[in-house]
Motif scaffolding. Structure first.
Motif, PDB file in Angstrom:
ATOM      1  N   LEU A  65       0.870  -1.186   0.000  1.00 55.09           N
ATOM      2  CA  LEU A  65       0.000   0.000   0.000  1.00 55.09           C
ATOM      3  C   LEU A  65       0.893   1.219   0.000  1.00 55.09           C
ATOM      4  N   PRO A  66       0.515   2.376  -0.313  1.00 51.95           N
ATOM      5  CA  PRO A  66      -0.724   2.907  -0.853  1.00 51.95           C
ATOM      6  C   PRO A  66      -0.958   2.520  -2.313  1.00 51.95           C
ATOM      7  N   ILE A  67       0.069   2.557  -3.162  1.00 49.19           N
ATOM      8  CA  ILE A  67      -0.123   2.151  -4.559  1.00 49.19           C
ATOM      9  C   ILE A  67       0.956   1.111  -4.859  1.00 49.19           C
ATOM     10  N   ASP A  68       0.530  -0.118  -5.077  1.00 48.15           N
ATOM     11  CA  ASP A  68       1.472  -1.227  -5.236  1.00 48.15           C
ATOM     12  C   ASP A  68       2.329  -1.084  -6.491  1.00 48.15           C
ATOM     13  N   SER A  69       1.757  -0.571  -7.555  1.00 47.62           N
ATOM     14  CA  SER A  69       2.481  -0.524  -8.824  1.00 47.62           C
ATOM     15  C   SER A  69       3.617   0.507  -8.835  1.00 47.62           C
ATOM     16  N   LEU A  70       3.624   1.443  -7.869  1.00 50.97           N
ATOM     17  CA  LEU A  70       4.689   2.443  -7.835  1.00 50.97           C
ATOM     18  C   LEU A  70       5.965   1.924  -7.185  1.00 50.97           C
ATOM     19  N   ASN A  71       5.853   0.809  -6.476  1.00 43.68           N
ATOM     20  CA  ASN A  71       7.003   0.226  -5.770  1.00 43.68           C
ATOM     21  C   ASN A  71       7.671   1.269  -4.890  1.00 43.68           C
ATOM     22  N   ASN A  72       8.972   1.461  -5.032  1.00 43.97           N
ATOM     23  CA  ASN A  72       9.695   2.389  -4.158  1.00 43.97           C
ATOM     24  C   ASN A  72       9.453   3.857  -4.513  1.00 43.97           C
ATOM     25  N   TRP A  73       8.782   4.120  -5.608  1.00 37.52           N
ATOM     26  CA  TRP A  73       8.449   5.509  -5.956  1.00 37.52           C
ATOM     27  C   TRP A  73       7.426   6.089  -4.986  1.00 37.52           C
ATOM     28  N   ASN A  74       6.795   5.228  -4.189  1.00 39.44           N
ATOM     29  CA  ASN A  74       5.873   5.704  -3.158  1.00 39.44           C
ATOM     30  C   ASN A  74       6.587   6.623  -2.166  1.00 39.44           C
ATOM     31  N   ILE A  75       7.870   6.369  -1.928  1.00 40.32           N
ATOM     32  CA  ILE A  75       8.639   7.238  -1.027  1.00 40.32           C
ATOM     33  C   ILE A  75       8.740   8.634  -1.628  1.00 40.32           C
ATOM     34  N   LEU A  76       8.985   8.686  -2.930  1.00 38.43           N
ATOM     35  CA  LEU A  76       9.070   9.991  -3.608  1.00 38.43           C
ATOM     36  C   LEU A  76       7.731  10.724  -3.562  1.00 38.43           C
ATOM     37  N   VAL A  77       6.651   9.990  -3.687  1.00 38.83           N
ATOM     38  CA  VAL A  77       5.327  10.609  -3.597  1.00 38.83           C
ATOM     39  C   VAL A  77       5.124  11.212  -2.205  1.00 38.83           C
ATOM     40  N   GLY A  78       5.511  10.467  -1.171  1.00 35.32           N
ATOM     41  CA  GLY A  78       5.383  10.970   0.192  1.00 35.32           C
ATOM     42  C   GLY A  78       6.223  12.218   0.412  1.00 35.32           C
ATOM     43  N   PHE A  79       7.470  12.186  -0.064  1.00 36.92           N
ATOM     44  CA  PHE A  79       8.314  13.376   0.071  1.00 36.92           C
ATOM     45  C   PHE A  79       7.808  14.528  -0.800  1.00 36.92           C
ATOM     46  N   GLY A  80       7.125  14.194  -1.890  1.00 39.18           N
ATOM     47  CA  GLY A  80       6.514  15.235  -2.719  1.00 39.18           C
ATOM     48  C   GLY A  80       5.427  15.987  -1.971  1.00 39.18           C
ATOM     49  N   PHE A  81       4.617  15.254  -1.213  1.00 42.35           N
ATOM     50  CA  PHE A  81       3.596  15.913  -0.392  1.00 42.35           C
ATOM     51  C   PHE A  81       4.241  16.784   0.682  1.00 42.35           C
ATOM     52  N   ILE A  82       5.319  16.286   1.278  1.00 37.57           N
ATOM     53  CA  ILE A  82       6.010  17.074   2.301  1.00 37.57           C
ATOM     54  C   ILE A  82       6.620  18.335   1.680  1.00 37.57           C
ATOM     55  N   ALA A  83       7.214  18.196   0.497  1.00 35.63           N
ATOM     56  CA  ALA A  83       7.787  19.364  -0.191  1.00 35.63           C
ATOM     57  C   ALA A  83       6.695  20.363  -0.562  1.00 35.63           C
ATOM     58  N   ALA A  84       5.548  19.859  -0.963  1.00 38.61           N
ATOM     59  CA  ALA A  84       4.429  20.759  -1.265  1.00 38.61           C
ATOM     60  C   ALA A  84       3.985  21.496   0.000  1.00 38.61           C
ATOM     61  N   GLY A  85       4.043  20.825   1.136  1.00 41.29           N
ATOM     62  CA  GLY A  85       3.727  21.487   2.412  1.00 41.29           C
ATOM     63  C   GLY A  85       4.693  22.622   2.699  1.00 41.29           C
ATOM     64  N   PHE A  86       5.984  22.398   2.408  1.00 36.63           N
ATOM     65  CA  PHE A  86       6.953  23.482   2.580  1.00 36.63           C
ATOM     66  C   PHE A  86       6.684  24.614   1.587  1.00 36.63           C
ATOM     67  N   GLY A  87       6.250  24.269   0.393  1.00 33.39           N
ATOM     68  CA  GLY A  87       5.900  25.302  -0.588  1.00 33.39           C
ATOM     69  C   GLY A  87       4.726  26.153  -0.126  1.00 33.39           C
ATOM     70  N   VAL A  88       3.748  25.518   0.467  1.00 34.69           N
ATOM     71  CA  VAL A  88       2.588  26.254   0.994  1.00 34.69           C
ATOM     72  C   VAL A  88       3.012  27.106   2.182  1.00 34.69           C
ATOM     73  N   SER A  89       3.995  26.617   2.941  1.00 40.12           N
ATOM     74  CA  SER A  89       4.415  27.358   4.147  1.00 40.12           C
ATOM     75  C   SER A  89       5.037  28.706   3.815  1.00 40.12           C
ATOM     76  N   THR A  90       5.493  28.902   2.594  1.00 44.38           N
ATOM     77  CA  THR A  90       6.059  30.204   2.225  1.00 44.38           C
ATOM     78  C   THR A  90       4.984  31.283   2.134  1.00 44.38           C
ATOM     79  N   ARG A  91       3.742  30.904   2.046  1.00 43.03           N
ATOM     80  CA  ARG A  91       2.637  31.861   2.011  1.00 43.03           C
ATOM     81  C   ARG A  91       2.150  32.261   3.392  1.00 43.03           C
ATOM     82  N   TRP A  92       2.676  31.594   4.411  1.00 50.24           N
ATOM     83  CA  TRP A  92       2.217  31.813   5.770  1.00 50.24           C
ATOM     84  C   TRP A  92       2.950  32.990   6.388  1.00 50.24           C
ATOM     85  N   LYS A  93       2.215  33.874   7.029  1.00 51.10           N
ATOM     86  CA  LYS A  93       2.838  35.050   7.688  1.00 51.10           C
ATOM     87  C   LYS A  93       3.012  34.755   9.139  1.00 51.10           C
TER      88      LYS A  93
END
Length: 93
Positions: A65-93
């Protein structure tokens, strides 16, 4: 015997006019309104949590899980969400 220095003309001192700055042109101030919407902090935290949860679920389920066909690319997806969170944090005052 008069031993004076040869008379020399006193230098002419030219009086300079006081400095007057050039007239300021009317400049339109560009104001950028960055409103801190109430959506920034919750979205940032949600992205962090989703990325962390994605990686934890991938490791706990041994990659099925979460997506079996991505294999170890699931780690990159997870870090992508975390990086997107940091991107959103630049808008925070």
């Amino acid at each position: 015997m008069d031993r004076r220095a040869p008379s020399c003309r006193s230098p002419r001192i030219r009086k300079k006019a006081d400095y007057t700055p050039p007239p300021a042109a009317k400049q339109q101030a560009t104001t950028v309104k960055l409103s801190n919407g109430s959506w920034v902090a919750p979205l940032m935290l949600a992205m962090f949590a989703l990325g962390l949860a994605w990686i934890v679920v991938f490791y706990v389920t041994d990659g099925s899980l979460p997506i079996d066909s991505l294999n170890n690319w699931n780690i990159l997806v997870g870090f992508g969400f975390i990086a997107a969170g940091f991107g959103v944090s630049t808008r925070w005052k």
